[in-house]
Design a protein around this motif. Sequence first.
Motif, PDB file in Angstrom:
ATOM      1  N   TYR A  20      17.592 -18.352  25.194  1.00  0.00           N
ATOM      2  CA  TYR A  20      17.639 -17.102  25.941  1.00  0.00           C
ATOM      3  C   TYR A  20      16.241 -16.716  26.442  1.00  0.00           C
ATOM      4  CZ  TYR A  20      22.419 -16.207  24.269  1.00  0.00           C
ATOM      5  OH  TYR A  20      23.766 -16.275  24.015  1.00  0.00           O
TER       6      TYR A  20
ATOM      7  N   GLU B 235      15.241 -18.800  29.462  1.00  0.00           N
ATOM      8  CA  GLU B 235      15.943 -18.403  30.667  1.00  0.00           C
ATOM      9  C   GLU B 235      15.413 -17.076  31.210  1.00  0.00           C
ATOM     10  OE1 GLU B 235      18.284 -19.972  32.579  1.00  0.00           O
ATOM     11  OE2 GLU B 235      17.686 -21.674  31.327  1.00  0.00           O
TER      12      GLU B 235
ATOM     13  N   TRP C 256      19.551  -8.173  30.635  1.00  0.00           N
ATOM     14  CA  TRP C 256      19.827  -9.594  30.873  1.00  0.00           C
ATOM     15  C   TRP C 256      20.768 -10.132  29.799  1.00  0.00           C
ATOM     16  CZ3 TRP C 256      19.121 -14.122  28.136  1.00  0.00           C
ATOM     17  CH2 TRP C 256      19.326 -15.306  28.859  1.00  0.00           C
TER      18      TRP C 256
ATOM     19  N   GLU D  10      24.329  -8.729  30.623  1.00  0.00           N
ATOM     20  CA  GLU D  10      25.011  -9.107  31.861  1.00  0.00           C
ATOM     21  C   GLU D  10      24.927 -10.582  32.211  1.00  0.00           C
ATOM     22  OE1 GLU D  10      23.523  -6.623  34.973  1.00  0.00           O
ATOM     23  OE2 GLU D  10      24.517  -4.822  34.203  1.00  0.00           O
ATOM     24  N   LYS D  11      23.901 -11.290  31.732  1.00  0.00           N
ATOM     25  CA  LYS D  11      23.657 -12.643  32.225  1.00  0.00           C
ATOM     26  C   LYS D  11      23.702 -13.746  31.173  1.00  0.00           C
ATOM     27  CE  LYS D  11      22.580 -10.933  36.332  1.00  0.00           C
ATOM     28  NZ  LYS D  11      23.467 -11.109  37.512  1.00  0.00           N
ATOM     29  N   SER D  12      23.509 -13.421  29.915  1.00  0.00           N
ATOM     30  CA  SER D  12      23.313 -14.464  28.901  1.00  0.00           C
ATOM     31  C   SER D  12      24.594 -15.164  28.478  1.00  0.00           C
ATOM     32  CB  SER D  12      22.642 -13.859  27.655  1.00  0.00           C
ATOM     33  OG  SER D  12      23.542 -13.000  26.964  1.00  0.00           O
TER      34      SER D  12
END
Length: 461
Positions: A73, A76, A352, A355-357
């Motif tokens: 994580y 990224e 993040w 919403e994105k991980s």
Amino acid sequence: MKAKRVLAVTMAAMMIMSLTACGNSGNSGGKEKTKIDVTFDQIEVGKDYTDIKADLKFLTHKTDVIDTKFQEYIKEFQKMYPNVNIEYEGVTDYANGVTTRLSTGDWGDICMVPTTVDKDELENYFTSFGSYKTLSESYDFVDNLKYEDDVYGIPSMANVQGMVYNKAVFEEAGITELPKTPDEFLEDLQKIKDNTDAIPLYTNFAADWTMNAWDAYIDGNATGDPDFANEGRTKGKDPFADHGDGTGPYAVYNTLYEAVKQKLTEDDPTTTDWEGSKGMMNQGKIGCMVLGSWAISQIQGAGDNADDIAYMPFPISVNGKQYAAAGPDYCYGINCNSSEDEQIAAMCYIKWLTEKSGFAESEGGISIVKGMPYPETLSSFEDIDLVINTPAPDGEENLMSDINNESELGINVSGYIPKEVLQAAIDGSKTMEEMSAEWNEKWTAAQESNGVTPQEYDYTK
């Protein structure tokens, strides 16, 4: 899946601490509170604050993935925020350890907010993510750490409350349809005992914290009523009484009592092994376990039989209908003593993660972002209504936890009731009727002490 309403699991406080980390009455560790103007909903990840510089310390209860998933994580996230460094620190006895550290104000920048913090003290330790009214338009479950209109914690994910089970074991036992009532469930456990070599229901009693899972079913799962937690349980008369129809809190605890009494669990609960149980279930040595949906991925990853591991609703029906409570897991909190840049960087990282991980999905949970699909592991819940507890009225945010603390029943905190039930079922020291009468007596005394006159409440209407 029909999302009727969704349960926000109670943040009950075992310890009430009059500590002032950064509130108006003072601050801890010689630090001043730093208020930031940005709110969670205003940040667009990857576009806003990409040049910000910060070193963040993140306290987590998930000690098993610090060196693996969490490092991925960080890599990224740093593709978009190269000047933000993040260090995770795992804490084993999380709630107690972090509660103590909060008093210093110098514990780091992000933590999973422990369940020991009362809502009216949240602002003393944590930064507001923004207005509940605004955030609730885009996210579910954000009322859990709401005080007045401010949200002080963003849930990492939501758990659906059901049971992990091994499909191969159920098939071998001759179970062709998932149970919908406690009686059907106990009959199925007996089939597993009679027709397989698996332990029908594994309690994980020795791990202690795992017993708390039983408490999670007594509201939405057992009643189908989003008002029950705040009105029926907190203010209602004798909420632990037997309704005689296989519903309500009594039915949940009685299911455990009967399973243990009928010897449909492990031979010696004091010798259970949490880490070992995951592999045992993956291998078909255990039929089912009472755990939140977060446990699915862990059990699937504990062996070569991931496809055998599934999730089913808790076996209670109200007026012929099954319900499932879904509520937030630990919530991310930001230290209000951190610098402005640290707080903004922390908010960017949390957004993040949210919403994105893909963290929620990978953990078998539900994303808090509105409109996100449910994972395949929850396919058994397609015809089940999820239940959201109605938030406590303003001014009563701590009432449930105050009654819970004073009664010493420790619901959703200590697992006191499930542990007492298991022990009584083993040694025959008390009947369910005797225990429920004692729980009601303690609860009533705590209600009255907190200014509540218990009222009759009917959730089956």
